[in-house]
Design a protein around this motif. Structure first.
Motif, PDB file in Angstrom:
ATOM      1  N   MET A 275       0.786  -1.179   0.024  1.00 56.57           N
ATOM      2  CA  MET A 275       0.133  -0.048  -0.131  1.00 56.57           C
ATOM      3  C   MET A 275       0.965   1.113   0.127  1.00 56.57           C
ATOM      4  SD  MET A 275      -2.797  -1.472  -0.163  1.00 56.57           S
ATOM      5  CE  MET A 275      -4.043   0.162  -0.207  1.00 56.57           C
ATOM      6  N   GLY A 276       1.983   1.108  -0.436  1.00 58.06           N
ATOM      7  CA  GLY A 276       3.120   2.206  -0.415  1.00 58.06           C
ATOM      8  C   GLY A 276       3.903   2.293   1.104  1.00 58.06           C
ATOM      9  N   GLY A 277       4.528   3.547   0.973  1.00 60.68           N
ATOM     10  CA  GLY A 277       5.151   3.841   2.389  1.00 60.68           C
ATOM     11  C   GLY A 277       6.261   3.840   2.476  1.00 60.68           C
ATOM     12  N   GLN A 278       7.246   3.053   1.299  1.00 64.13           N
ATOM     13  CA  GLN A 278       8.512   2.820   1.348  1.00 64.13           C
ATOM     14  C   GLN A 278       9.245   3.878   1.347  1.00 64.13           C
ATOM     15  OE1 GLN A 278       6.306   2.213  -1.017  1.00 64.13           O
ATOM     16  NE2 GLN A 278       7.004   2.278  -3.026  1.00 64.13           N
ATOM     17  N   PRO A 279      10.541   4.071   1.841  1.00 66.06           N
ATOM     18  CA  PRO A 279      11.329   5.102   1.860  1.00 66.06           C
ATOM     19  C   PRO A 279      11.670   5.479   0.380  1.00 66.06           C
ATOM     20  CG  PRO A 279      12.613   3.197   2.499  1.00 66.06           C
ATOM     21  CD  PRO A 279      11.004   2.768   2.429  1.00 66.06           C
ATOM     22  N   ALA A 280      11.874   6.793   0.122  1.00 74.80           N
ATOM     23  CA  ALA A 280      12.181   7.218  -1.090  1.00 74.80           C
ATOM     24  C   ALA A 280      13.763   6.947  -1.149  1.00 74.80           C
ATOM     25  CB  ALA A 280      11.817   8.692  -1.329  1.00 74.80           C
ATOM     26  N   ALA A 281      13.772   6.642  -2.797  1.00 70.69           N
ATOM     27  CA  ALA A 281      15.453   6.424  -2.933  1.00 70.69           C
ATOM     28  C   ALA A 281      16.138   7.947  -3.047  1.00 70.69           C
ATOM     29  CB  ALA A 281      15.663   5.629  -4.302  1.00 70.69           C
ATOM     30  N   ALA A 282      17.296   8.007  -3.185  1.00 70.89           N
ATOM     31  CA  ALA A 282      17.917   9.323  -3.412  1.00 70.89           C
ATOM     32  C   ALA A 282      17.353   9.930  -4.663  1.00 70.89           C
ATOM     33  CB  ALA A 282      19.257   9.150  -3.474  1.00 70.89           C
ATOM     34  N   PRO A 283      16.979  11.157  -4.876  1.00 73.28           N
ATOM     35  CA  PRO A 283      16.640  11.832  -5.923  1.00 73.28           C
ATOM     36  C   PRO A 283      17.378  11.879  -7.077  1.00 73.28           C
ATOM     37  CG  PRO A 283      17.272  13.423  -4.503  1.00 73.28           C
ATOM     38  CD  PRO A 283      17.283  12.305  -3.772  1.00 73.28           C
ATOM     39  N   ASP A 284      16.909  11.834  -8.410  1.00 75.48           N
ATOM     40  CA  ASP A 284      17.700  11.649  -9.652  1.00 75.48           C
ATOM     41  C   ASP A 284      18.540  13.244  -9.545  1.00 75.48           C
ATOM     42  OD1 ASP A 284      17.703  12.488 -12.839  1.00 75.48           O
ATOM     43  OD2 ASP A 284      17.553  10.208 -12.701  1.00 75.48           O
ATOM     44  N   ALA A 285      19.366  13.346 -10.333  1.00 78.43           N
ATOM     45  CA  ALA A 285      20.225  14.446 -10.507  1.00 78.43           C
ATOM     46  C   ALA A 285      19.306  15.676 -10.873  1.00 78.43           C
ATOM     47  CB  ALA A 285      21.479  14.324 -11.173  1.00 78.43           C
TER      48      ALA A 285
ATOM     49  N   THR B 188      11.796   3.063  -8.709  1.00 79.49           N
ATOM     50  CA  THR B 188      12.236   1.988  -8.297  1.00 79.49           C
ATOM     51  C   THR B 188      11.842   1.785  -6.761  1.00 79.49           C
ATOM     52  OG1 THR B 188      14.549   2.001  -9.539  1.00 79.49           O
ATOM     53  CG2 THR B 188      14.319   0.963  -7.156  1.00 79.49           C
ATOM     54  N   SER B 189      11.602   3.013  -6.173  1.00 77.18           N
ATOM     55  CA  SER B 189      11.330   3.224  -4.694  1.00 77.18           C
ATOM     56  C   SER B 189       9.768   3.455  -4.580  1.00 77.18           C
ATOM     57  CB  SER B 189      11.956   4.129  -3.754  1.00 77.18           C
ATOM     58  OG  SER B 189      11.731   5.647  -4.420  1.00 77.18           O
ATOM     59  N   ARG B 190       9.076   3.597  -5.600  1.00 78.60           N
ATOM     60  CA  ARG B 190       7.531   3.952  -6.053  1.00 78.60           C
ATOM     61  C   ARG B 190       7.059   5.125  -5.046  1.00 78.60           C
ATOM     62  NH1 ARG B 190       5.291  -1.949  -5.193  1.00 78.60           N
ATOM     63  NH2 ARG B 190       6.299  -1.769  -3.201  1.00 78.60           N
TER      64      ARG B 190
ATOM     65  N   ARG C  89       1.904   4.703  -7.997  1.00 76.17           N
ATOM     66  CA  ARG C  89       1.595   3.351  -8.613  1.00 76.17           C
ATOM     67  C   ARG C  89       1.787   3.754 -10.135  1.00 76.17           C
ATOM     68  NH1 ARG C  89      -3.988  -0.006  -8.182  1.00 76.17           N
ATOM     69  NH2 ARG C  89      -4.591   1.566  -9.505  1.00 76.17           N
ATOM     70  N   PHE C  90       2.341   3.063 -10.885  1.00 76.06           N
ATOM     71  CA  PHE C  90       2.418   2.944 -12.308  1.00 76.06           C
ATOM     72  C   PHE C  90       1.646   2.170 -13.197  1.00 76.06           C
ATOM     73  CE2 PHE C  90       6.472   3.665  -9.790  1.00 76.06           C
ATOM     74  CZ  PHE C  90       6.526   5.130  -9.928  1.00 76.06           C
ATOM     75  N   GLY C  91       1.818   2.126 -14.386  1.00 76.48           N
ATOM     76  CA  GLY C  91       1.070   1.525 -15.411  1.00 76.48           C
ATOM     77  C   GLY C  91       1.490   0.142 -15.529  1.00 76.48           C
ATOM     78  N   SER C  92       0.857  -0.741 -16.043  1.00 78.72           N
ATOM     79  CA  SER C  92       1.449  -2.172 -16.211  1.00 78.72           C
ATOM     80  C   SER C  92       2.167  -2.451 -17.220  1.00 78.72           C
ATOM     81  CB  SER C  92       0.245  -3.115 -16.571  1.00 78.72           C
ATOM     82  OG  SER C  92      -0.341  -2.989 -17.970  1.00 78.72           O
ATOM     83  N   GLN C  93       2.787  -3.562 -17.674  1.00 80.28           N
ATOM     84  CA  GLN C  93       3.719  -3.546 -18.770  1.00 80.28           C
ATOM     85  C   GLN C  93       3.207  -3.498 -20.083  1.00 80.28           C
ATOM     86  OE1 GLN C  93       4.834  -7.782 -19.419  1.00 80.28           O
ATOM     87  NE2 GLN C  93       3.152  -8.640 -18.296  1.00 80.28           N
ATOM     88  N   TYR C  94       1.806  -3.535 -20.194  1.00 82.27           N
ATOM     89  CA  TYR C  94       1.039  -3.305 -21.468  1.00 82.27           C
ATOM     90  C   TYR C  94       0.614  -1.740 -21.582  1.00 82.27           C
ATOM     91  CZ  TYR C  94       0.513  -8.237 -21.152  1.00 82.27           C
ATOM     92  OH  TYR C  94       0.659  -9.766 -20.773  1.00 82.27           O
ATOM     93  N   THR C  95       0.750  -1.113 -20.516  1.00 83.37           N
ATOM     94  CA  THR C  95       0.247   0.331 -20.494  1.00 83.37           C
ATOM     95  C   THR C  95       1.420   0.947 -19.596  1.00 83.37           C
ATOM     96  OG1 THR C  95      -1.227   0.487 -18.872  1.00 83.37           O
ATOM     97  CG2 THR C  95      -1.977   0.113 -21.052  1.00 83.37           C
TER      98      THR C  95
ATOM     99  N   VAL D 286      10.036  14.711 -13.450  1.00 78.93           N
ATOM    100  CA  VAL D 286      10.935  13.735 -13.946  1.00 78.93           C
ATOM    101  C   VAL D 286      10.609  12.470 -13.560  1.00 78.93           C
ATOM    102  CG1 VAL D 286      13.513  13.081 -13.460  1.00 78.93           C
ATOM    103  CG2 VAL D 286      13.138  15.507 -13.688  1.00 78.93           C
ATOM    104  N   VAL D 287      10.523  11.422 -14.376  1.00 72.87           N
ATOM    105  CA  VAL D 287      10.144   9.984 -14.253  1.00 72.87           C
ATOM    106  C   VAL D 287      11.420   9.080 -14.597  1.00 72.87           C
ATOM    107  CG1 VAL D 287       8.637   8.229 -14.690  1.00 72.87           C
ATOM    108  CG2 VAL D 287       7.809  10.631 -15.004  1.00 72.87           C
ATOM    109  N   SER D 288      12.103   8.654 -13.527  1.00 72.92           N
ATOM    110  CA  SER D 288      13.122   7.714 -13.547  1.00 72.92           C
ATOM    111  C   SER D 288      13.036   6.323 -13.121  1.00 72.92           C
ATOM    112  CB  SER D 288      14.210   8.327 -12.883  1.00 72.92           C
ATOM    113  OG  SER D 288      14.013   8.533 -11.579  1.00 72.92           O
ATOM    114  N   TRP D 289      13.905   5.282 -13.402  1.00 70.19           N
ATOM    115  CA  TRP D 289      13.806   4.148 -13.008  1.00 70.19           C
ATOM    116  C   TRP D 289      14.967   3.815 -11.908  1.00 70.19           C
ATOM    117  CZ3 TRP D 289      10.176   0.297 -13.228  1.00 70.19           C
ATOM    118  CH2 TRP D 289      10.407  -0.908 -12.668  1.00 70.19           C
TER     119      TRP D 289
END
Length: 316
Positions: free
Chosen positions: A187-197, A210-212, A229-235, A313-316
């Motif tokens: 349900m979310g709540g994971q710690p955020a990763a370091a921000p993209d540059a 990665t950290s959603r 939350r993001f799209g599925s593999q088809y979208t 900015v949307v990154s993986w």
């Protein structure tokens, strides 16, 4: 001839007959005495054989010089008393039996209501695997988690305390697998990763697949972090650097006929918006390519702050 006649004649005299009688009487007495002695010896021997007694002789002072009749065999009582026939008491009889072992201490309590953190998320994820908890892990040991633990304990004959002790935890570990990150943060709540540059300058909606998480950042400083939350593999949700080009508070998708409140469009029909489905199902579902937010209060605040033209900015 004269001598023989005189001897023969002398034998018939009264004196001669008397002497012979005396000799015969003495011989008979000696014979009787010998017989009595033999009989006494034989009786003594028989008595010794039957009774185990030993005869002895009498000394000059009248005391016995041999073993006393009736003396017990070596090893018997020194006073000659008959040995007791009662069974011997066991060596340990009368000694107090050892005390019963102390009861084992209760198992150590690992977590209980009111606790929070990553370990609670794992507990909740494992309870969800065995269908004792249906909500996604929150990281807080709440009433629903306590009830789930009680149910799990009762089903397995453990005390229904609602607290997770070491015994309960071992049983749960044996029945479940190690939850992955998606299960831990269903349900979310994971710690955020370091921000993209690319997020460190300007006003940016910084989205990390990665950290959603989504960070709202201004000049490298994070003001708000929410689960997304993001799209599925088809979208799939497109990655890259974009700009907010349109905001629609009460938007409804014309393609999917689904509500998209607080929509902030950044790439074609993809937008950051609130999702009631995400709020209800968590990561069990997916979007059609949009960035879903499950916290309506947080997205409402973001919608009020974000302007058209702000960077996305949307990154993986």
């Amino acid at each position: 001839m004269t001598d023989m006649s005189s001897r023969t004649a002398g034998r018939g005299t009264p004196a001669a007959r008397g002497a012979r009688a005396v000799r015969r009487s003495l011989a008979v007495r000696r014979s009787l005495a010998v017989r009595r002695s033999l009989a006494v010896l034989a009786g003594a021997a028989a008595l010794a054989t039957v009774c185990g007694c030993t005869t002895g002789t009498t000394g000059a002072d009248g005391g016995a010089t041999g073993p006393r009749a009736g003396r017990t065999a070596p090893g018997g009582p020194a006073d000659g008393k008959a040995a007791s026939t009662a069974p011997a008491r066991p060596a340990d009889a009368g000694t107090p039996s050892p005390k019963a072992s102390a009861p084992a201490p209760p198992p150590r309590v690992l977590w209980s209501p009111g606790d929070s953190g990553r370990d609670i998320r794992e507990l909740q994820a494992r309870l969800r695997q065995v269908a004792w908890l249906f909500e996604g892990p929150s990281g807080s040991y709440d009433a629903r988690t306590e009830d789930a633990v009680k149910g799990f304990q009762g089903k397995r004959g453990l005390p229904r305390t609602g607290r997770t002790d070491s015994v309960t935890w071992r049983r749960l570990l044996a029945m479940t697998h190690e939850p992955d990150r998606w299960e831990l943060y269903l349900m979310g709540g994971q710690p955020a990763a370091a921000p993209d540059a690319r997020c460190l300058t300007g006003r940016v909606l910084c989205v990390d697949k990665t950290s959603r998480t989504l960070r709202w950042m201004i000049d490298g400083r994070t003001l708000t972090t929410v689960s997304v939350r993001f799209g599925s593999q088809y979208t799939p949700t497109r990655e890259g650097v974009f700009r907010v080009y349109w905001k629609s508070r009460h938007h409804v998708s014309t393609l999917y006929d689904s509500p998209m409140p607080y929509a902030m469009f950044f790439s074609g029909g993809q937008a950051v918006h609130f999702s009631s489905d995400f709020a209800a199902r968590g990561y069990a579902g997916a979007s059609h390519g949009c960035v879903n937010v499950r916290d309506e209060a947080a997205i409402a605040e973001l919608f009020a702050q974000v302007r058209n033209g702000d960077k996305v900015v949307v990154s993986w």
